[in-house]
Write an enzyme that holds these catalytic residues in place. Structure first.
Site, short mmCIF file in Angstrom:
data_model
loop_
_atom_site.label_atom_id
_atom_site.label_comp_id
_atom_site.label_asym_id
_atom_site.label_seq_id
_atom_site.Cartn_x
_atom_site.Cartn_y
_atom_site.Cartn_z
N HIS A 72 53.26 48.08 53.11
CA HIS A 72 53.32 48.24 51.66
C HIS A 72 52.87 46.99 50.92
CE1 HIS A 72 55.52 52.22 51.20
NE2 HIS A 72 55.29 52.08 52.50
N GLY A 89 46.89 42.74 48.64
CA GLY A 89 46.69 42.19 49.98
C GLY A 89 47.99 41.66 50.55
N SER A 93 53.13 39.66 47.49
CA SER A 93 53.36 39.99 46.07
C SER A 93 54.51 40.98 45.91
CB SER A 93 52.09 40.52 45.42
OG SER A 93 51.72 41.74 46.03
#
Ligand code: HEM
Length: 371
Positions: A72, A89, A93
């Site tokens: 994910h 990517g 994040s």
């Protein structure tokens, strides 16, 4: 007395050995060695997470969720959107911008593992992107016969939130999923290779009702943690590829939920996407191939997860710390049919080669234990 010729051979062997420079390995805590000194920190992370995240090296909920988290975080990467300044990517994040990325319902159920992992990354001063990849590789190596996923370290901790809509959903068609992963640089067959991951998978959010069960004897309703996708969720075996091909006849919960397909076995959960991909004209033979050769299955999975882990990064700019990842132990059984099933229950979908002939475990159909 040593003969002259024998003495000569010994001198020759000693001088040849002396001429080969010894491989320089860095010695880290606990006397463990790695090819690169910069990797030493990962031994400390390893000890900490095995003890305090994975309950002493278990292939449990945290290990499974950590593997799902790799996907994910990484797959939310699209070159066109990156060019427009969007994030994505394998950059961590999803952990750095949880407030944004967890708004996307596809990430439901990942909040607990993100919150559980974050303190370890902060404590050891490693980036979120590196940590997610490392924890996923270590967690899956805790499963019986698990893969050896390579680990490269050095991702920056700077990231921007990934836009929503980039992680495939179980309700998506095969064409939609292939388009999405193709955009991220993967070939269609790599969808099958990625889904080797589901051999240890389970669900709790796609159909929360499926984990409610009446306990035998007492008749009381109990909520279990998760419903597994195959009968051996702690084994990195090929059972997922066998059991997804069994005819679906009922639901583990109360009725079909969005993203769910009929399951073949009491207690087992089948995703709609897995049901579709396994029977897809383009992918069915590759799916079946995963059952034939476990070595091939492991190798394809390891390569594809490595590619995922590098999305948005240049491998040559990272440090290879793969030698810190533990080697999985445990053995797994050869592919089999669950008790009470026969080859007539298999919906073979590859038109160019026959489905491998498998024997059933003796005994009647029994309900799978929740995980
Ligand atoms: C077509 C692509 C994929 C789709 C649609 C998909 C979808 C899902 C869904 C819906 C769940 C259940 C979540 C829940 O309800 O709790 C799940 C679980 C899981 N997925 Fe995937 N997945 C895909 C690919 C992948 C990949 C590539 C990986 C890893 C490399 C992965 C690893 C896992 C794992 C380990 C779990 C189990 C999590 C747990 O037991 O807590 N999946 N997946």
């Amino acid at each position: 007395m040593l003969s002259k010729a024998f003495l000569y051979l010994i001198i020759l062997a000693v001088s040849v050995t002396a001429a080969i420079p010894p491989t320089k390995r860095a010695t880290c805590s606990g006397g463990r060695t790695t090819a690169n000194k910069a990797c030493c920190v990962w031994f400390d992370v390893l000890d900490d997470i095995q003890e305090n995240l994975f309950s002493g090296g278990d292939c449990g909920d945290e290990a499974r969720e950590s593997l799902r988290l790799i996907f994910h975080d990484a797959i939310a990467w699209s070159p066109a959107l990156i060019a427009l300044g969007q994030g994505g990517g394998a950059d961590g994040s999803i952990m750095a911008h949880t407030d944004v990325e967890m708004q996307d319902p596809v990430n439901n159920g990942l909040d607990e593992i993100i919150e559980a992992q974050r303190p370890f990354a902060l404590k050891h001063k490693v980036s979120f992107g590196d940590f997610i990849q490392f924890a996923g590789a270590v967690g899956v190596a805790n499963c019986n016969g698990g893969p050896q996923i390579q680990f490269f370290a050095g991702r920056s901790n700077e990231s921007r939130p990934a836009p929503p809509g980039l992680v495939p959903q179980p309700t998506d068609s095969v064409a939609e999923i292939l388009l999405r992963i193709g955009d991220a640089g993967f070939l269609p067959v790599q969808l099958v290779w990625m889904l080797v991951s589901h051999t240890i998978a389970s669900q709790k959010t796609t159909d929360p009702c499926s984990i409610r069960r009446m306990t035998e004897g007492t008749g009381k309703m109990v909520v279990f943690k998760r419903a597994p996708f195959d009968s051996t969720p702690k084994d990195f075996d090929a059972q997922f590829f066998v059991e997804t091909m069994l005819k679906g006849t009922f639901t583990p919960g109360q009725g079909l939920h969005s993203g769910e397909a009929l399951s073949p076995y009491p207690g087992e959960f089948r995703l709609q996407s897995d049901a579709r991909i396994s029977r897809d004209g383009l992918l069915a033979c590759e799916w079946q191939d995963m059952i034939m050769d476990r070595g091939n299955m492991l190798q394809k999975f390891e390569l594809t997860v490595l590619q995922l882990s590098l999305l948005g990064f240049d491998q040559s700019m990272l440090t290879d710390c793969s030698d810190v990842i533990p080697i999985a132990t445990g053995t797994v059984a050869d592919p089999f049919l669950p008790a009470g099933m026969s080859m007539d229950d298999i919906e073979a979908s590859c038109i160019i080669s026959p489905f491998p002939s498998l024997s059933a475990v003796p005994g009647p159909v029994t309900s799978l234990s929740p995980v």
